[in-house]
Enzyme design. Structure first.
Site, short mmCIF file in Angstrom:
data_model
loop_
_atom_site.label_atom_id
_atom_site.label_comp_id
_atom_site.label_asym_id
_atom_site.label_seq_id
_atom_site.Cartn_x
_atom_site.Cartn_y
_atom_site.Cartn_z
N GLY A 190 0.83 -1.20 0.00
CA GLY A 190 0.00 0.00 0.00
C GLY A 190 0.86 1.25 0.00
O GLY A 190 1.89 1.30 0.68
N LEU A 207 -1.08 7.22 2.58
CA LEU A 207 -0.32 8.03 3.52
C LEU A 207 0.48 7.15 4.48
O LEU A 207 1.65 7.40 4.74
CB LEU A 207 -1.29 8.92 4.28
N HIS A 258 -20.28 8.56 6.93
CA HIS A 258 -20.02 10.00 6.90
C HIS A 258 -21.31 10.75 6.60
O HIS A 258 -22.02 10.41 5.66
CB HIS A 258 -18.97 10.29 5.83
N SER A 268 -16.74 17.58 2.24
CA SER A 268 -15.96 17.60 3.48
C SER A 268 -16.77 18.03 4.70
O SER A 268 -17.63 18.89 4.64
CB SER A 268 -14.79 18.55 3.33
N ARG A 293 -19.42 12.70 13.59
CA ARG A 293 -20.01 12.16 12.37
C ARG A 293 -21.12 11.15 12.63
O ARG A 293 -22.15 11.17 11.95
CB ARG A 293 -18.91 11.50 11.54
N HIS A 325 -17.85 5.32 4.85
CA HIS A 325 -16.68 6.17 4.66
C HIS A 325 -15.38 5.58 5.19
O HIS A 325 -14.41 5.43 4.48
CB HIS A 325 -16.97 7.50 5.34
N SER A 384 -7.60 11.06 10.65
CA SER A 384 -7.15 9.93 9.87
C SER A 384 -5.81 10.23 9.21
O SER A 384 -4.87 9.43 9.29
CB SER A 384 -8.21 9.60 8.83
N LEU A 385 -5.71 11.40 8.56
CA LEU A 385 -4.42 11.77 7.97
C LEU A 385 -3.36 11.81 9.07
O LEU A 385 -2.23 11.38 8.88
CB LEU A 385 -4.52 13.16 7.32
#
Lengths: 250, 639, 222
Positions: B41, B44, B267, B285, B331, B402, B441-442
């Site tokens: 993978g 990120l 989401h 977003s 969310r 999501h 998440s990032l």
């Protein structure tokens, strides 16, 4: 909606391809272009045919995978739009849609509408980065960056690497793609230190990969789905010139 | 018998990681060169792992199924990346970020892991900035932040609505740097189809070259899975169409436990379904909820256009129900509230399955230009897809699958229950409990890859320096490749009448109905039954055209969908086993009279980790108790 | 194997092309200024004097070689670039590309070829004088007097037409060339580019009209 489709079919890199004509009925105007192709492929498969291969992934215009040459324009008739964001309501009912792969010596065809864009990767490997190691970075706010400059760097950095610029250019030049990365880093203090070496290496690799020369026709800007400006090509020209003139031999 | 050892270090929460990493074993630079690591993978977490490990001097091989490592779906994250920098002087701190995540996750995550994620978040921002990621800045030249759902401070760093793209491209550039240096080898257009174990340790993988169909063997001293989530199990989701669970599932079948599979984030703000052939749902977003107000008409069967509905006839239900957080509730809460209104008959649009997200007030107050600066690209995207201009008319939105909080179980070192097999980013279960807060998440993906895994993997590899680089001509590789080959032959041999996508679509519908935003015992049991039937039908009726030894996109899809049946079943099983409501997991039977989720901390303050027992066999449940020493378990209230 | 086939960078081609082009554009201004003296109405006297001055000046002698160099570089590089660019897309598109670009920029090579052919014709006329086909005018002692040649050539309506068409094509070429030269050297700036483009357009029109006036004058009025 009903359409006539004229699609480039090619089994693999070794065989010769040709256009095939199809008709497709009952298309909803709400379908995206790729959903239309999904629907078409479903029909082909159930009728015992081979589905059309095309590249796609995120389907929201950001991954850069998709890229079809539709009716004479990369990503189709709308500006600032990727193929996956294009919707069938933009087409006239009953019309013929011609779908071709990107055409460039640097993007050989793999199958049907899928091309090999690894030449872009090679250019990035030549210098599309800042030589900084993990750890040891200073606090992010110790390096203030003028907001306008930072915003401009962002405008260059939005490139999705789809290859539409090459596909649109009559010379299949990669100048817009390369210049976007060169400019992004050249503008920011983080990347400025090695700007000269970077532009020399990236341009040399770009030339190596078999792209054509930029002749300032600006089709790339017109068809870039992210609206990247040719001002960045000018910036690359500037950077390269000063790099060639000012750099030291060792 | 598998024993779950979380390996959480002793000591005060704030010192755990610092003390722990100071005592981890190291590998000398000379030995690192002799050690191979496979990373699967290039999102990120994968790209950051591979580049950080390459930088350290390990010999890294990294794999992705796309044509380039720049296309992984991290690229699509929009809103931002959290860090506890406190640049806004609004009282933020590592502890507060930690607390928000624990609370946002409805107290179903490990304290120590979450605290560490919050701790390294600041390093991540500094590193990205140093790599030339063009984050938004204010006029003084410093980094700008905005606020996000579930928190009351402004700690989200962003690059317009393309933060994921900018972070991923930054990471991609650092990966490229290592590839150029020869420390990392990149293999594109490869699907990992099996994990190879030698003497109980992860020692390699089997991949399929997607262009030639060739099966390839790769060996290594350790394997890192950075393969993302399994949200595409719903077919319609905000994920990329290629995102899949096959690599993680292969590992699960080989003995890696799968934790909290039913924790899937729905989401709240995605563009609703517009036609039957819809292949994906596009996210709008969460940052939009900073300025957008969510509402539905007060009357059922409202026929007026949204702009014609006067203020008094609008129900701003989030502001009404949750006055403290208003439109910025987490969310899961926002999603369920939307579903509640639509189910009650107040939904808008042709299908009645959407609610309005209105920017009128924000535009009146701040001006169109300011709003365009903040969300311009999102508004454009919305208009392209729907043909409606959101500056003039409210957006229509509806929840969509999501993010998967569940994933491979990992210990504090990010190692799965298979020695030498690590899992980072969304593919592990570790940091978000039962619900993930926006923009974390990032943060987690890059923290895992740049600042955690490089330390912890060394500890394992320090024992491997005597293992020489090994050949793939061993019975283990032979066996694994044979299994893969048989599986491919089996799916090719069906030669039925229905396309893979038609199965995937039906599978998604079953799971959305039974294991989506609201679950019930009855529904889940029925869901499992329907999945069994559909799977049987799949193996009788699926049609995969072409051959296995060529570029065959249908075959790729078929192999992924085949795994999704099993993943779906495990999700339902977990949702059945968890007799409580928490975070994204909402069981009808367990709610307060006001319709809020009711946790059962006495019985379910644990991680559910499942051991594979064969297809259609009931998986073995292992429980890792969650110990909360630093926060008080309380009802998660956003009122 | 490298697909490049050239030893200098693509961008260096651009710089040379642009530099040579820019020099030629300056030359055109000089050339036009001198030629307009033909219209002075004194039977070419002032014109002949200035030509005589120019052709006897040592500096101009040197510049003449530079001019030839610029022409040759510009033309040769233009051909080299065109060949390379065509090779960069071995298989073309079925549908004619509809990407939005100006026709001026798309047909630089074509307009260039027309201008080149015109240039050969023009040089042929020039050499007729050098070879003494026309009488020396007035007191001039050197064979630098082109006035009779101009009168002679522009008696033919065909020649007038060819010259005017060529000037229009030249204008097309210059319209793109002017701003393109700035772009090639990296001088594209959101503040100044609009002005550069306007000046370029005015320049292209002025050159076309300026040169076209001369054959028209000699055909219709003289």
């Amino acid at each position: 909606m009903n359409f006539k489709l004229k699609i480039w079919r090619q089994k693999n890199a070794a065989t010769k391809g040709k256009f095939e004509d199809y008709t497709l009925n009952d298309v909803s105007p709400e379908m995206s272009f790729l959903q239309m192709l999904d629907y078409f492929n479903d029909k082909l498969i159930t009728e015992g045919g081979q589905p059309v291969h095309f590249e796609h992934d995120c389907r929201e215009g950001i991954c850069g995978s998709c890229g079809l040459y539709i009716n004479g324009r990369p990503h189709g008739p709308l500006r600032n739009t990727t193929t996956c964001e294009l919707h069938m309501r933009e087409f006239e009912d009953g019309s013929t849609i011609v779908i071709e792969p990107w055409r460039s010596r640097a993007f050989p065809i793999i199958k049907d509408l899928v091309v090999d864009r690894s030449s872009f990767e090679e250019v990035m490997l030549a210098g599309g980065f800042v030589n900084i190691n993990t750890g040891g970075a200073l606090d992010a706010n110790t390096t203030p960056i003028n907001k306008k400059i930072s915003d401009r760097a962002f405008d260059a950095a939005v490139c999705i690497g789809c290859g539409a610029c090459v596909a649109a250019c009559k010379n299949s030049s990669a100048a817009l793609f390369v210049s976007a990365k060169v400019s992004q880093f050249a503008m920011l203090p983080q990347g400025k230190t090695e700007a000269a070496e970077r532009v020399e290496k990236m341009v040399a690799k770009m030339d190596d990969m078999g792209f054509g020369f930029c002749s300032n026709t600006y089709a790339c800007e017109f068809d870039c789905p992210k609206g990247i400006s040719v001002e960045f090509i000018a910036q690359m020209n500037r950077e390269f010139f000063s790099a060639k003139v000012c750099s030291h031999k060792k | 018998m598998i024993k779950l050892e979380s390996k959480i270090p002793q000591g005060p929460l704030a010192d755990k990681w610092n003390n722990y990493k100071s005592h981890l074993s190291l590998v000398s630079p000379a030995n690192k060169k002799k050690l191979d690591i496979i990373v699967v993978g290039t999102g990120l977490s994968g790209a950051s792992s591979a580049s950080a490990l390459g930088e350290l001097g390990y010999n890294v091989k990294v794999f992705c199924f796309q044509d380039s490592s720049r296309r992984a779906h991290s690229v699509a994250a929009q809103g931002g990346i959290n860090a506890a920098k406190n640049y806004k002087n609004d009282g933020d701190s590592v502890y507060r970020l930690f607390y928000d995540m624990i609370k946002g996750g409805d107290f179903r995550a490990r304290e120590a892991n979450v605290y560490r994620a919050a701790e390294v978040s600041n390093l991540v921002i500094d590193h990205f900035s140093a790599m030339g990621v063009p984050f938004a800045r204010d006029y003084g030249g410093g980094l700008d932040t905005r606020s996000f759902g579930g928190v009351q401070v402004s700690r989200t760093f962003y690059a317009k609505g393309q933060t994921g793209q900018q972070c991923l491209l930054g990471t991609y550039s650092s990966l490229n740097r290592q590839i150029a240096k020869g420390n990392v080898t990149l293999y594109t257009r490869r699907d990992m189809l099996d994990l190879v174990m030698v003497d109980g340790k992860a020692r390699g993988i089997i991949t399929r070259n997607l262009l030639t169909g060739e099966l390839e063997r790769h060996s290594a001293h350790a394997v890192v899975l950075a393969t993302g989530g399994y949200g595409t199990v719903f077919y319609l989701s905000t994920l990329a169409l290629g995102s899949n669970s096959s690599a993680a599932w292969a590992a699960h079948k080989k003995g890696a436990l799968f934790a909290n599979p039913s924790f899937i984030q729905i989401h709240p703000t995605s563009i609703p379904v517009l036609n039957d052939y819809q292949s994906k749902l596009t996210l709008m977003s969460e940052s939009l909820r900073n300025d957008g107000r969510v509402w539905v008409p007060k009357e059922k069967d409202e026929k007026r256009k949204p702009n014609d509905i006067p203020e008094e006839d609008r129900d701003y239900y989030l502001e009404r129900r949750y006055p403290a957080f208003g439109n910025l509730v987490p969310r899961d809460v926002a999603s369920r509230a939307a579903k509640e209104r639509c189910d009650a008959g107040y939904g808008v649009g042709d299908t009645g399955l959407s609610v309005y997200l209105d920017f009128k007030d924000a535009i009146n107050k701040q001006g169109e230009k300011v709003i365009a600066d903040k969300y311009g690209n999102l508004f454009e995207m919305y208009e392209k897809i729907t043909g409606i201009n959101p500056y003039r008319e409210p957006m229509r939105i509806y929840p969509a699958g999501h993010y998967t909080m569940g994933g491979l179980w990992v210990d504090y070192n990010l190692m799965t229950t298979i020695p030498g097999l690590y899992s980072v980013g969304e593919s592990n279960f570790s940091d978000h409990g039962a619900n993930r807060l926006g923009a974390s998440s990032l943060m987690q993906c890059s923290g895992d890859g740049y600042f955690i895994l490089p330390y912890t993997i060394g500890d394992y590899l320090s024992d491997e320096i005597r293992t020489p680089r090994f050949s793939t001509d061993t019975p283990e590789f032979e066996e694994a490749e044979k299994e893969v080959k048989e599986r491919i032959a089996r799916v090719m041999a069906v030669n039925g009448t229905q396309t893979v996508t038609s199965f995937h679509r039906r599978l998604g519908k079953i799971l959305w109905d039974s294991c989506g935003m609201v679950r019930s015992k009855e529904g889940l049991e029925k869901g499992i039954e329907m999945l069994d039937q559909l799977e049987e039908e799949f193996w009788k009726e699926v049609k995969v055209p072409g051959t296995a030894d060529e570029y065959n996109q249908e075959l790729e899809k078929a192999l992924r969908v085949a795994d999704f049946f099993e993943v779906g079943r495990l999700m339902c099983q977990d949702a059945l086993d968890r007799d409580e409501s928490c975070g994204a997991h909402f069981r009808e039977e367990f709610q307060s009279p006001q319709g809020e989720a009711q946790r059962n901390d006495a019985e379910f303050a644990h991680v559910s980790a499942y051991e594979y027992a064969g297809n259609k066999q009931k998986p073995v449940l292992h429980k890792e108790p969650l110990v909360f020493e630093n926060v008080e378990l309380k009802e998660r209230s956003y009122k | 194997m490298s697909k490049k086939g050239f030893s200098i960078a693509s961008l260096s081609h651009k710089y040379i092309m642009a530099a040579a082009g820019a020099f030629l554009m300056l030359f055109l201004v000089m050339h036009l200024a001198t030629n307009l003296l033909l219209l002075a109405g004194d039977g070419g006297g002032t014109f002949a004097e200035s030509v005589d001055f120019l052709l006897t000046s040592r500096l101009i002698k040197i510049m003449e070689y530079v001019l030839f160099g610029a022409f040759i570089l510009h033309i040769l590089l233009g051909v080299v670039i065109e060949i390379h660019n065509r090779r960069s897309r071995p298989v073309g598109y079925h549908v004619k590309p509809k990407s939005g670009t100006s026709a001026f920029s798309k047909f630089m090579f074509h307009s260039g070829i027309i201008i080149f052919i015109f240039l050969l014709l023009h040089l042929y006329h020039f050499f007729l004088v050098k070879l003494g086909f026309f009488p020396v005018y007035g007191d001039a002692t050197e064979v630098h007097d082109f006035f009779p040649m101009v009168v002679y050539v522009f008696q033919s309506p065909w020649m007038v037409a060819i010259y005017i068409v060529s000037f229009i094509v030249l204008g097309f070429h210059l319209k793109h060339a002017f701003q393109s030269a700035f772009q090639s050297f990296g001088l594209n700036h959101d503040k100044y580019m609009p002005a550069i483009k306007t000046v370029g357009t005015i320049y292209a029109i002025a050159i076309t009209i300026g040169f076209s006036v001369i054959p028209l004058y000699f055909y219709f009025i003289y």
